[in-house]
Design an enzyme around this catalytic site. Sequence first.
Site: not given
Length: 975
Positions: A548, A885-887
Amino acid sequence: MDVKLKKMVLVINGVERIFMCDPQRDKLSDVLRRLGLTGVKVGCGTGVCGSCSVILNGKVIRSCTKKITAVEEYSEITTIEGIGNPQHLHPLQVAWMNCGAVQCGFCVPGFIVSASQLLKENPDPTREEVRAWFQKTRNICRCTGYKQIVDAVMTAAKVIRGECSIEDIQFKNPADGEFYGKPVVRPTALAKVTGLADYGDDQALKMPDGTLYGAVVQPRVAHHAKILAIHTEEAEKMPGVYKVITAKDLIAAGGSNIMAEGQFHERSTVMTPSRKIFQDEKLYRYGDVVALVLADNQLDAREAAKKVTVDIEPLPEYLTYLDAVLPDSIRVHDDTPNIFCEQPVLKGAGLEDAEKVQEMIDDAPVVVEGSFYSSREPHLSIEGCVLQAYWDENGVMNIQCKSQGTYSSIGRIGNSVGVPKDKFRIIMNPTGASFGWSTNAGDLCLVAAGVVCTGRPVSLSMTYEEHQHFSGKRCPAYSNGRLACTKDGKIIAAEFDYGMDHGAYSWGGDDVMTKPARFAFWPYNVPNVAGLVRIANTNHAFGTAYRSYGSPQAYTLSEPLMDMMAEKLGMDPFEFRYQNIARPGDTNINSYPFRQYPMEKMMDTMRPIYEEAVKRAKQEDTPEKRRGVGIAWGGFNVTEGATDSAEVALELAPNGKIIKYDTWHELGQGGDVGSLMVTLEALKELKITPEDVQLIQNDTGKCPDTGMAGASRSLYMDGNATKIAAKKLLDAMRKPDGTFRTYEEMKAEGIETKYLGRYETTTTPGLTRLDPNTGIGDPTPAYTYCLNMAEVEVDTKTGKATVLRFTCVDMVGKVGNIDAVNGQAYGGISHSIGFALSEDYQDVKKHNNMAGAGVPTIMDTPDEINVIHMPITIEDGPFGSSGASEAFQASGHCAVLNGIYRACGVRIHEIPALPSKIKAGLDAIAAGKEPEAPKKYFLGSDLYEELENIKENPVQFGGNDFFTPLGDADAERFF
């Protein structure tokens, strides 16, 4: 050295094993691994993580801290190799594979060994009993968030009790051939659950004779100092030492000693790279390396490294952004100011005159303001820096390592070791996670320098403490902000000022700096904005990629301000957000439409869950245990922007299988199964199954460049490239009657059997980087969205906060593999909880190991994590998918922090929210005072003065041919 050995016999996995050991130095894990039982993994090396767990005489123990002299002869020991093998799997191993409990896999053998003893003692445990067991045995997983691990134990227990068969718990290929979205098992899972995946340290044990083993010399005498002398004489005399390499040795061998760094932001003042492989003039941070000791074995290398000493002259140390930007602070690097880059954000009235936003906020009916700090979060992967390098038979430097960008690593090594770029081959070892730190190539440069200076193969394994000090961290950020609304709760304007601490080295700083400029107050409709993001060098750990990347710092300001505004208005925080989310026709803070508008649908989905949680919190709230519900919006971009590209190759093999070549870097997030899923979908016409696909991945000697594992780009980019390659292959295989040629038929007709697919984001119209003068821009073609809710309990006696439940409604496009995406969600949420409550790397003495740095245990992470994927497809995404993934780690920490406030009235402005901070706030409230909040931070100059200075000193946008100014060409996207 006079070494005295001892012969011992232990009953290992049911067989008496005779071996020799060094009673002075050997741990049980050393002996087991020398015997070839490399399923015993050593991560932390200090008994913290549990990856080395074995069963000793019926008890689970951590073998990395058990001295061999403390083990009685003929003791019975069970390792993962004694639990089951690929031909005869234990139900736990099968369950781990089929419940999504395998990610990076480094911790898996220790967990399965521990779980096997649990089920011997209690074959019918509850979920809470499973969690309590792993808490007792101290098994840590950094990837999964633990939920799927508990699922696996509960599933295996059913098989052991005879309630179902082992076949019942296994994934079965769907009869209709529709694999996409299904829980297909990871191709690498079998090796991981049986302990047969050879990670970096396992490769080190298998290196041939002649290999040298390295140990880094980190003086750890200061964060900032001139180096007067480096003394290597005593180390060179130590047993087994072959050579001690310093900067002068590398330069004499033809290297520059300077790591390649690329700045691309138009406002960057950095003109030359700032990081050396071996420091020879200054120490810029605590983890700097001045020498590499190479010896015949690792222990001798580490003993010798302790003998290297450094004479220094201390310099002023700036350990925070606030220290580094004071008017009288000296420069960390002589050739650039400490604040080395800035990015303004102007919208609405701010575009005409930033001070108009200031006036609008000053005159607004309702205004809230606050200052916030997000910490220097450590990645805390259980496996640290471990890698090998050697010349191959073709005169190419091979580096086997952990890397999120095998091709980009070559560029980052540059000319630092004097080897031409076309003479490098980067190969990923099976990898025990990274979460971002392995995007930096500093460890690759070290091991390559060892090979260049000796001509011999080199293996380098850092201790966990060395890795912790050496690797980069998430950039801390200080921020000031104000938010203005109408009396009925519509946002009028926002103002923000971020100061990001990029530590000792600047590479990447001008990139991460753009993320708060995009994600502050996202995804709300904010019509007027005046904002600035600044980034500075300090004398602490350098900033690097972390899941993120840059957006958690943004939300640390904007999401608490949203809660504070709701309270001031007397509105429910959910309702206030619902009123202000962007809807079609609204633009983001960078003056462009949102790529997607799922916000209202997501909030409608969350609403009944939120209302039930609030009701439950009120019912369960007591003076001793306060309960509250926190909400937070978040999201992240997909791809690296308008110049991103990816290549993959598909080949029809003689045996009829499909070989897929790519660099979808597998660090636990699912690069293996993700690549498999898009291949199955793209070649669905061939009616292939997972068994028909062979993956060859992450080797620059064999695979095309699919790009880095970052920016939530891999599925989007690899998937689109796979579609292109698949079309070429299918067109070549297709006969006039619509059937498909075999390999033999293609060869007989002289038709190629291997095809390259290349995808570029230039196919998406209108992409543009952020304007360095205004912040206007639209850099990426897709996004992911998360709406987070945390149910929090605060113990008023101790101040400890606990997350009881966590719910996330997300939009990641069509899910490619449900277990993989769920695993990323649970793992990201567990990192968010750690970020909020415990994780930090500020005190280098206290935070030098996983426990000291605050890694969450299984009991720190709720078992009740509910993730709801919105059934929305992305138009330009492969098969309707976006990224993932990053959210899931972008703003979950804000939901926790807002939950703490809703529970007990204490607003934590500077994370982590340690019990002592919450208790201090509770004590203040009890005394009739307001809990102390930080005063407005001095970030280098007044916000509006700096924005005016930027306006008076505009820079050229950089001549980027993909930049299209905001105008008529974008009208369709506005309406």
